[in-house]
Design a protein around this motif. Structure first.
Motif, PDB file in Angstrom:
ATOM      1  N   ILE A 148      12.512  30.574 -12.358  1.00 51.02           N
ATOM      2  CA  ILE A 148      11.087  30.284 -12.169  1.00 51.02           C
ATOM      3  C   ILE A 148      10.897  29.230 -11.074  1.00 51.02           C
ATOM      4  O   ILE A 148      10.010  29.355 -10.221  1.00 51.02           O
ATOM      5  CB  ILE A 148      10.449  29.824 -13.497  1.00 51.02           C
ATOM      6  N   GLY A 149      11.733  28.197 -11.069  1.00 48.82           N
ATOM      7  CA  GLY A 149      11.617  27.165 -10.044  1.00 48.82           C
ATOM      8  C   GLY A 149      11.835  27.716  -8.647  1.00 48.82           C
ATOM      9  O   GLY A 149      11.082  27.405  -7.716  1.00 48.82           O
ATOM     10  N   SER A 150      12.870  28.556  -8.478  1.00 47.75           N
ATOM     11  CA  SER A 150      13.128  29.171  -7.174  1.00 47.75           C
ATOM     12  C   SER A 150      11.953  30.051  -6.757  1.00 47.75           C
ATOM     13  O   SER A 150      11.555  30.053  -5.586  1.00 47.75           O
ATOM     14  CB  SER A 150      14.409  30.007  -7.234  1.00 47.75           C
ATOM     15  N   ALA A 151      11.399  30.793  -7.707  1.00 48.41           N
ATOM     16  CA  ALA A 151      10.253  31.666  -7.415  1.00 48.41           C
ATOM     17  C   ALA A 151       9.045  30.833  -6.981  1.00 48.41           C
ATOM     18  O   ALA A 151       8.324  31.200  -6.044  1.00 48.41           O
ATOM     19  CB  ALA A 151       9.905  32.503  -8.644  1.00 48.41           C
ATOM     20  N   ALA A 155       7.105  31.050  -3.493  1.00 50.12           N
ATOM     21  CA  ALA A 155       5.668  31.343  -3.486  1.00 50.12           C
ATOM     22  C   ALA A 155       4.922  30.307  -2.641  1.00 50.12           C
ATOM     23  O   ALA A 155       3.978  30.644  -1.913  1.00 50.12           O
ATOM     24  CB  ALA A 155       5.123  31.355  -4.915  1.00 50.12           C
ATOM     25  N   TYR A 156       5.342  29.055  -2.725  1.00 47.79           N
ATOM     26  CA  TYR A 156       4.731  28.005  -1.899  1.00 47.79           C
ATOM     27  C   TYR A 156       4.934  28.316  -0.417  1.00 47.79           C
ATOM     28  O   TYR A 156       3.992  28.227   0.384  1.00 47.79           O
ATOM     29  CB  TYR A 156       5.330  26.647  -2.253  1.00 47.79           C
ATOM     30  N   LEU A 157       6.161  28.677  -0.020  1.00 49.01           N
ATOM     31  CA  LEU A 157       6.439  28.983   1.383  1.00 49.01           C
ATOM     32  C   LEU A 157       5.592  30.146   1.876  1.00 49.01           C
ATOM     33  O   LEU A 157       5.048  30.112   2.978  1.00 49.01           O
ATOM     34  CB  LEU A 157       7.923  29.324   1.557  1.00 49.01           C
ATOM     35  N   HIS A 158       5.468  31.191   1.055  1.00 53.72           N
ATOM     36  CA  HIS A 158       4.779  32.412   1.475  1.00 53.72           C
ATOM     37  C   HIS A 158       3.264  32.283   1.481  1.00 53.72           C
ATOM     38  O   HIS A 158       2.592  32.901   2.311  1.00 53.72           O
ATOM     39  CB  HIS A 158       5.147  33.566   0.540  1.00 53.72           C
ATOM     40  N   HIS A 159       2.723  31.518   0.543  1.00 53.99           N
ATOM     41  CA  HIS A 159       1.276  31.569   0.319  1.00 53.99           C
ATOM     42  C   HIS A 159       0.537  30.251   0.513  1.00 53.99           C
ATOM     43  O   HIS A 159      -0.685  30.259   0.700  1.00 53.99           O
ATOM     44  CB  HIS A 159       0.998  32.091  -1.094  1.00 53.99           C
ATOM     45  N   VAL A 310       5.186  37.549  -8.885  1.00 55.19           N
ATOM     46  CA  VAL A 310       6.481  37.355  -9.544  1.00 55.19           C
ATOM     47  C   VAL A 310       6.448  36.104 -10.423  1.00 55.19           C
ATOM     48  O   VAL A 310       6.905  36.123 -11.572  1.00 55.19           O
ATOM     49  CB  VAL A 310       7.616  37.260  -8.501  1.00 55.19           C
ATOM     50  N   VAL A 311       5.902  35.011  -9.897  1.00 59.06           N
ATOM     51  CA  VAL A 311       5.819  33.769 -10.670  1.00 59.06           C
ATOM     52  C   VAL A 311       5.001  33.992 -11.934  1.00 59.06           C
ATOM     53  O   VAL A 311       5.397  33.581 -13.035  1.00 59.06           O
ATOM     54  CB  VAL A 311       5.215  32.626  -9.829  1.00 59.06           C
ATOM     55  N   GLY A 317       2.215  35.283 -17.250  1.00 59.21           N
ATOM     56  CA  GLY A 317       1.040  35.821 -16.565  1.00 59.21           C
ATOM     57  C   GLY A 317      -0.229  35.754 -17.394  1.00 59.21           C
ATOM     58  O   GLY A 317      -0.230  35.512 -18.594  1.00 59.21           O
ATOM     59  N   VAL A 318      -1.359  35.968 -16.748  1.00 56.15           N
ATOM     60  CA  VAL A 318      -2.657  36.035 -17.418  1.00 56.15           C
ATOM     61  C   VAL A 318      -3.456  37.155 -16.794  1.00 56.15           C
ATOM     62  O   VAL A 318      -3.212  37.570 -15.667  1.00 56.15           O
ATOM     63  CB  VAL A 318      -3.449  34.699 -17.270  1.00 56.15           C
TER      64      VAL A 318
END
Length: 360
Positions: A148-151, A155-159, A310-311, A317-318
């Motif tokens: 989860i931490g790697s994801a 996600a921060y880098l991409h978005h 993915v995160v 998820g919600v």
């Protein structure tokens, strides 16, 4: 471009970088060479903790008693200079709990040194395949936390980073672990900045065999989706402790997705988990996480999820994304009911679920 001209560009970039880091918003240092030599015992071999394509990494301790890791580029070349400039620039743009922190750098003469926070639990690869593998320090809870931490870092880098960043070398050796085993995505020497409005770039292929998305390996077409593919491979590697590529008798190579697929077809998820876990894992988490990995490694880049998705899936998820996760789990349940389902039917179910996702 001639070397002299290139050097002028690099010198200008370094001056600009130095000015940025001296501002009050960026607490990174430009270290004196003497201090780094003293900290690493003149880059003594006993201090070496890692080695990559462009350089070695050394453990050190500053005069203030702070433990650091120092990356020393091997040789002064245009490629090495560019990796240095790219990594320093990228790390100057990002701040996230799951990205390796930059403490500072040194650039002078033929030396290019990057100083990072020291990670006492080393890299993920040492726990999966290296010196610490037999100790089995990664229980199921830690593995899921690392996933989860790697994801979240990706996600921060991409978005969230501006401009968006493609890492291009997601792999087990580039995920470091702090004293609490929290994941830190590292090594941005191959990273690419993606201008707003640009969906992909075509570039020379960089990265590591076994982790490369097919469209990137074959045509050099790179996008955030390439990192998603690499993450899917990494996810399976963390769960199973299998290497991304293994050599079979006769010299044939099999990737981890090919290895895991027959077990998913049969619903034999227990066989995917690392035997060193001795059955101590959450069955439902195992199933859903493997299926998320298969989504990430879809051969069609358009069918892969975003890292935000993915995160959310990994964390439960919600709303809409939770519904998508349940659709993935429904596929698993259907497989459990019929262990004789052939591969074509299995792929059809995956594709049907992907179609439902794109229509939402």
């Amino acid at each position: 471009m001639g070397w002299n001209c290139f050097s002028c560009v690099i010198d200008q970039e370094k001056q600009e970088i130095s000015q940025v880091y001296k501002s009050k918003d960026y607490p990174w240092e430009i270290y004196p060479l003497k201090e780094l030599l003293h900290a690493t015992n003149n880059f003594h071999n006993d201090n070496k903790i890692g080695e990559g394509g462009f350089g070695s990494v050394y453990w050190g301790r500053t005069t203030k008693g702070t433990e650091i890791a120092v990356k020393r580029l091997k040789t002064m070349s245009a490629k090495a200079e560019m990796e240095f400039a790219v990594e320093v620039e990228i790390l100057g743009r990002v701040r996230h709990k799951n990205l390796l922190g930059l403490r500072g750098f040194y650039a002078g003469g033929d030396e290019r040194l990057i100083v990072y926070d020291y990670m006492p639990n080393h890299s993920l690869i040492t726990h999966l395949h290296g010196q610490l593998a037999s100790d089995c320090l990664l229980d199921w809870r830690r593995r899921m936390s690392i996933i989860i931490g790697s994801a979240e870092g990706l996600a921060y880098l991409h978005h969230e980073a501006n401009p968006h960043i493609i890492h291009r070398d997601i792999k087990a050796s580039n995920v470091l672990l702090d004293k609490e085993f929290q994941a830190k995505v590292a090594d941005f020497g191959f990273a690419k900045l993606i201008p707003e409005g640009v969906s992909h770039l075509t570039t020379r292929v960089k990265g590591t065999l076994g982790y490369l998305a097919p469209e990137y390996a074959m045509w050099g077409k790179v996008s955030e989706s390439c990192d998603v593919y690499s993450f899917g491979v990494l996810l399976l590697e963390i769960i199973s402790a299998k290497k991304p590529l293994e050599k079979l008798p006769g010299g044939v190579k099999r990737d981890i997705v090919q290895w895991v697929t027959p077990y998913v077809q049969k619903g034999a998820f227990d066989h995917i988990a690392d035997p060193r876990l001795k059955g101590k894992f959450d069955q439902n988490q195992l199933k859903s996480t493997v299926m998320i990995a298969l989504r990430c490694t879809d051969s069609n880049a358009e069918n892969r999820p975003s890292m935000f998705e993915v995160v959310d899936w990994l964390k439960g998820g919600v709303g809409r994304r939770k519904k998508e996760t349940s659709e993935v789990e429904n596929i698993v349940d259907e497989e459990d009911e019929d262990n004789d389902t052939d591969y074509e039917e299995y792929r059809y179910k995956i594709e049907k679920s992907n179609m439902r996702r794109t229509r939402v």
